[in-house]
Scaffold this motif. Structure first.
Motif, PDB file in Angstrom:
ATOM      1  N   GLU A  53       0.532  -0.949  -0.504  1.00  0.00           N
ATOM      2  CA  GLU A  53       0.527   0.154   0.467  1.00  0.00           C
ATOM      3  C   GLU A  53       0.743   1.348  -0.136  1.00  0.00           C
ATOM      4  O   GLU A  53       1.436   1.256   1.236  1.00  0.00           O
ATOM      5  CB  GLU A  53      -0.836   0.110   1.155  1.00  0.00           C
ATOM      6  CG  GLU A  53      -2.160  -1.569   1.498  1.00  0.00           C
ATOM      7  CD  GLU A  53      -3.411  -0.596   2.526  1.00  0.00           C
ATOM      8  OE1 GLU A  53      -2.956  -0.259   3.089  1.00  0.00           O
ATOM      9  OE2 GLU A  53      -3.608  -1.885   2.683  1.00  0.00           O
ATOM     10  N   ARG A  54       0.833   2.032  -1.140  1.00  0.00           N
ATOM     11  CA  ARG A  54       1.742   3.237  -1.429  1.00  0.00           C
ATOM     12  C   ARG A  54       1.715   4.212   0.111  1.00  0.00           C
ATOM     13  O   ARG A  54       2.326   4.774   0.448  1.00  0.00           O
ATOM     14  CB  ARG A  54       0.917   3.834  -1.999  1.00  0.00           C
ATOM     15  CG  ARG A  54       2.168   5.466  -2.166  1.00  0.00           C
ATOM     16  CD  ARG A  54       1.366   6.306  -3.981  1.00  0.00           C
ATOM     17  NE  ARG A  54       0.529   6.256  -3.751  1.00  0.00           N
ATOM     18  CZ  ARG A  54      -0.246   7.498  -3.861  1.00  0.00           C
ATOM     19  NH1 ARG A  54       0.430   7.929  -3.175  1.00  0.00           N
ATOM     20  NH2 ARG A  54      -1.487   7.407  -3.660  1.00  0.00           N
ATOM     21  N   LEU A  55      -0.263   3.921   0.476  1.00  0.00           N
ATOM     22  CA  LEU A  55      -0.491   5.452   1.731  1.00  0.00           C
ATOM     23  C   LEU A  55       0.502   4.695   3.245  1.00  0.00           C
ATOM     24  O   LEU A  55       1.267   5.581   3.700  1.00  0.00           O
ATOM     25  CB  LEU A  55      -1.705   5.620   1.962  1.00  0.00           C
ATOM     26  CG  LEU A  55      -3.001   6.197  -0.149  1.00  0.00           C
ATOM     27  CD1 LEU A  55      -3.989   5.788   0.642  1.00  0.00           C
ATOM     28  CD2 LEU A  55      -2.162   8.094   0.433  1.00  0.00           C
ATOM     29  N   ALA A  56       0.764   3.256   3.234  1.00  0.00           N
ATOM     30  CA  ALA A  56       1.135   2.753   4.000  1.00  0.00           C
ATOM     31  C   ALA A  56       3.079   3.342   4.265  1.00  0.00           C
ATOM     32  O   ALA A  56       3.591   3.605   5.188  1.00  0.00           O
ATOM     33  CB  ALA A  56       1.023   1.622   4.498  1.00  0.00           C
ATOM     34  N   ARG A  57       3.299   3.290   3.255  1.00  0.00           N
ATOM     35  CA  ARG A  57       4.473   3.329   2.854  1.00  0.00           C
ATOM     36  C   ARG A  57       5.023   4.911   2.363  1.00  0.00           C
ATOM     37  O   ARG A  57       6.425   5.028   3.681  1.00  0.00           O
ATOM     38  CB  ARG A  57       5.115   3.109   1.357  1.00  0.00           C
ATOM     39  CG  ARG A  57       5.143   1.413   1.299  1.00  0.00           C
ATOM     40  CD  ARG A  57       5.681   1.749   0.404  1.00  0.00           C
ATOM     41  NE  ARG A  57       5.557   1.539  -1.737  1.00  0.00           N
ATOM     42  CZ  ARG A  57       4.418   1.489  -2.648  1.00  0.00           C
ATOM     43  NH1 ARG A  57       3.722   0.206  -2.176  1.00  0.00           N
ATOM     44  NH2 ARG A  57       4.322   2.522  -3.664  1.00  0.00           N
ATOM     45  N   ASN A  58       4.089   5.697   2.962  1.00  0.00           N
ATOM     46  CA  ASN A  58       4.472   7.004   3.145  1.00  0.00           C
ATOM     47  C   ASN A  58       4.164   7.730   4.480  1.00  0.00           C
ATOM     48  O   ASN A  58       4.926   8.003   4.952  1.00  0.00           O
ATOM     49  CB  ASN A  58       3.221   7.875   1.803  1.00  0.00           C
ATOM     50  CG  ASN A  58       3.625   7.305   0.491  1.00  0.00           C
ATOM     51  OD1 ASN A  58       5.084   7.247  -0.333  1.00  0.00           O
ATOM     52  ND2 ASN A  58       3.010   8.178  -0.274  1.00  0.00           N
ATOM     53  N   GLU A  59       3.453   7.095   5.360  1.00  0.00           N
ATOM     54  CA  GLU A  59       3.386   7.676   6.560  1.00  0.00           C
ATOM     55  C   GLU A  59       4.169   6.414   6.796  1.00  0.00           C
ATOM     56  O   GLU A  59       4.786   7.612   7.778  1.00  0.00           O
ATOM     57  CB  GLU A  59       1.674   6.469   7.037  1.00  0.00           C
ATOM     58  CG  GLU A  59       1.249   7.059   7.533  1.00  0.00           C
ATOM     59  CD  GLU A  59       1.823   8.166   8.701  1.00  0.00           C
ATOM     60  OE1 GLU A  59       1.405   8.510  10.211  1.00  0.00           O
ATOM     61  OE2 GLU A  59       0.933   9.136   7.874  1.00  0.00           O
ATOM     62  N   LEU A  60       4.842   5.489   7.443  1.00  0.00           N
ATOM     63  CA  LEU A  60       6.089   5.084   7.491  1.00  0.00           C
ATOM     64  C   LEU A  60       7.525   6.095   7.642  1.00  0.00           C
ATOM     65  O   LEU A  60       8.298   6.070   7.886  1.00  0.00           O
ATOM     66  CB  LEU A  60       6.114   3.406   7.596  1.00  0.00           C
ATOM     67  CG  LEU A  60       6.878   2.681   7.637  1.00  0.00           C
ATOM     68  CD1 LEU A  60       7.274   3.020   9.453  1.00  0.00           C
ATOM     69  CD2 LEU A  60       7.832   1.560   7.533  1.00  0.00           C
ATOM     70  N   ARG A  61       7.550   6.002   6.007  1.00  0.00           N
ATOM     71  CA  ARG A  61       8.140   7.573   5.795  1.00  0.00           C
ATOM     72  C   ARG A  61       8.864   8.404   7.161  1.00  0.00           C
ATOM     73  O   ARG A  61       9.484   9.435   7.303  1.00  0.00           O
ATOM     74  CB  ARG A  61       8.507   8.027   4.517  1.00  0.00           C
ATOM     75  CG  ARG A  61       9.008   7.126   3.265  1.00  0.00           C
ATOM     76  CD  ARG A  61       8.853   7.605   2.081  1.00  0.00           C
ATOM     77  NE  ARG A  61      10.159   6.344   0.747  1.00  0.00           N
ATOM     78  CZ  ARG A  61      11.490   6.631   1.408  1.00  0.00           C
ATOM     79  NH1 ARG A  61      12.237   7.743   1.959  1.00  0.00           N
ATOM     80  NH2 ARG A  61      12.288   6.185   0.212  1.00  0.00           N
ATOM     81  N   ARG A  62       7.172   8.615   6.220  1.00  0.00           N
ATOM     82  CA  ARG A  62       6.909  10.051   7.391  1.00  0.00           C
ATOM     83  C   ARG A  62       6.986   9.751   9.247  1.00  0.00           C
ATOM     84  O   ARG A  62       7.632  10.764   9.865  1.00  0.00           O
ATOM     85  CB  ARG A  62       5.121  10.443   7.737  1.00  0.00           C
ATOM     86  CG  ARG A  62       5.419  11.798   8.603  1.00  0.00           C
ATOM     87  CD  ARG A  62       3.718  12.246   8.197  1.00  0.00           C
ATOM     88  NE  ARG A  62       2.619  11.267   9.054  1.00  0.00           N
ATOM     89  CZ  ARG A  62       2.926  11.362  10.681  1.00  0.00           C
ATOM     90  NH1 ARG A  62       3.338  12.602  11.066  1.00  0.00           N
ATOM     91  NH2 ARG A  62       1.919  10.330  10.817  1.00  0.00           N
ATOM     92  N   LEU A  63       6.673   8.958   9.947  1.00  0.00           N
ATOM     93  CA  LEU A  63       7.129   8.518  11.340  1.00  0.00           C
ATOM     94  C   LEU A  63       8.420   8.435  11.364  1.00  0.00           C
ATOM     95  O   LEU A  63       8.737   8.563  12.001  1.00  0.00           O
ATOM     96  CB  LEU A  63       6.195   6.877  11.636  1.00  0.00           C
ATOM     97  CG  LEU A  63       4.826   7.599  11.335  1.00  0.00           C
ATOM     98  CD1 LEU A  63       3.769   5.709  11.304  1.00  0.00           C
ATOM     99  CD2 LEU A  63       4.471   7.989  12.923  1.00  0.00           C
ATOM    100  N   LEU A  64       9.305   7.708  10.183  1.00  0.00           N
ATOM    101  CA  LEU A  64      10.625   7.745  10.113  1.00  0.00           C
ATOM    102  C   LEU A  64      11.580   8.479  10.595  1.00  0.00           C
ATOM    103  O   LEU A  64      12.557   8.718  11.077  1.00  0.00           O
ATOM    104  CB  LEU A  64      11.288   6.123   9.261  1.00  0.00           C
ATOM    105  CG  LEU A  64      10.555   4.447   9.746  1.00  0.00           C
ATOM    106  CD1 LEU A  64      10.772   4.430   8.705  1.00  0.00           C
ATOM    107  CD2 LEU A  64      11.077   4.560  10.974  1.00  0.00           C
ATOM    108  N   GLU A  65      10.899   9.703   9.671  1.00  0.00           N
ATOM    109  CA  GLU A  65      11.964  11.008   9.767  1.00  0.00           C
ATOM    110  C   GLU A  65      12.710  11.788  10.646  1.00  0.00           C
ATOM    111  O   GLU A  65      13.335  11.792  10.830  1.00  0.00           O
ATOM    112  CB  GLU A  65      11.353  11.951   9.298  1.00  0.00           C
ATOM    113  CG  GLU A  65      10.565  12.324   7.144  1.00  0.00           C
ATOM    114  CD  GLU A  65       9.204  12.952   7.472  1.00  0.00           C
ATOM    115  OE1 GLU A  65       9.228  13.916   7.815  1.00  0.00           O
ATOM    116  OE2 GLU A  65       9.165  12.991   6.244  1.00  0.00           O
ATOM    117  N   PRO A  66      12.032  11.858  12.213  1.00  0.00           N
ATOM    118  CA  PRO A  66      12.696  11.612  13.146  1.00  0.00           C
ATOM    119  C   PRO A  66      14.115  11.577  13.747  1.00  0.00           C
ATOM    120  O   PRO A  66      14.776  11.733  14.470  1.00  0.00           O
ATOM    121  CB  PRO A  66      11.811  11.467  14.837  1.00  0.00           C
ATOM    122  CG  PRO A  66      10.453  12.360  13.664  1.00  0.00           C
ATOM    123  CD  PRO A  66      10.594  11.277  12.500  1.00  0.00           C
TER     124      PRO A  66
END
Length: 250
Positions: free
Chosen positions: A12-25
């Protein structure tokens, strides 16, 4: 701080994008790529040689478990990410570092990454059936995640959320939230595995989580009565009351 080259595997593209966002810090997490299914994951793992996988389980074609089964030369650390809790026991049979349920909670994600950074021994399940659980031989802290199975019900819980352990014959009952599952283990054996600064042996039948104590009052024969979050009232025996006062004093 060790940098972890990381591959995100999710259809799921949205799931990948969300995880990327959560991993940014997390500056030590270096995302080297994404894979959209099992076959794509195997190709990317061979090409990129990642240190860590965030791996979905249910995907078109190969499942996350089948991806891991196909790996031989290079097997990264694995944190499963899934919307389904019924795969938790199987996930730890694959020696997973952690198991995160979608939507991913940022605090749980931080705990999973911290565990990898500290290279803590992983907690793997023992056996199956009623009472199967993931209490291992290492000392368990309040931040450790354990898998508990009682009959057909399963839980994947943080030990710090357990307020009370109660001896019931050859079993121990765990009290957390509104749940009270049984595990096949003696209270004495469990006491040896728990951090004594957090989990206190109150009497012959009970171990309490000191962070869950809301109030203490005098009780019969020099003992104490501890009131826990959730309303449980547990007697601290006279002998243990002395240890409790020493432990909690400045």
């Amino acid at each position: 701080m060790i940098t972890l080259n990381t591959l995100i595997v999710d259809d799921e593209r949205l799931a990948r994008n969300e995880l990327r966002r959560l991993l940014e810090p997390f500056t030590n997490i270096n995302i080297v790529g994404e894979a959209v299914n099992g076959d794509d994951a195997l190709a990317k793992i061979a090409e990129l040689q990642p240190d860590l996988l965030f791996l979905d389980i249910q995907m078109p074609g190969k499942t996350g478990f089948e991806v891991l089964s196909a790996l031989h030369d290079h097997v990264p650390e694995v944190i499963f990410t899934t919307a389904y809790d019924e795969y938790a026991l199987k996930a730890f049979e694959f020696n997973a570092a952690d198991y995160l349920l979608k939507p991913i909670d940022p605090q749980r994600l931080a705990e999973a990454i911290k565990r990898l950074e500290s290279s803590e021994p992983r907690v793997a399940p023992e056996g199956d059936g009623a009472g199967a659980n993931s209490f291992s031989n290492k000392v368990l802290s309040e931040n450790d995640q354990v898998f508990v199975k009682d009959g057909d019900k399963c839980w994947f819980i943080r030990l710090g959320n357990v307020r009370l352990f109660e001896s019931v014959g050859n079993y121990v009952r765990l009290y957390f939230d509104n749940q009270k599952p049984l595990i096949l283990r003696s209270l004495n054996a469990l006491e040896e595995r728990l951090d004594p600064h957090i989990f206190f042996r109150a009497n012959r039948k009970h171990i309490i989580n000191l962070r869950m104590v809301e109030a203490i009052e005098p009780y019969f024969s020099g003992g104490l009565l501890a009131r826990l979050k959730g309303g449980d009232k547990i007697e601290i025996s006279r002998r243990q009351a002395i240890r409790f006062k020493e432990l909690m004093s400045l």
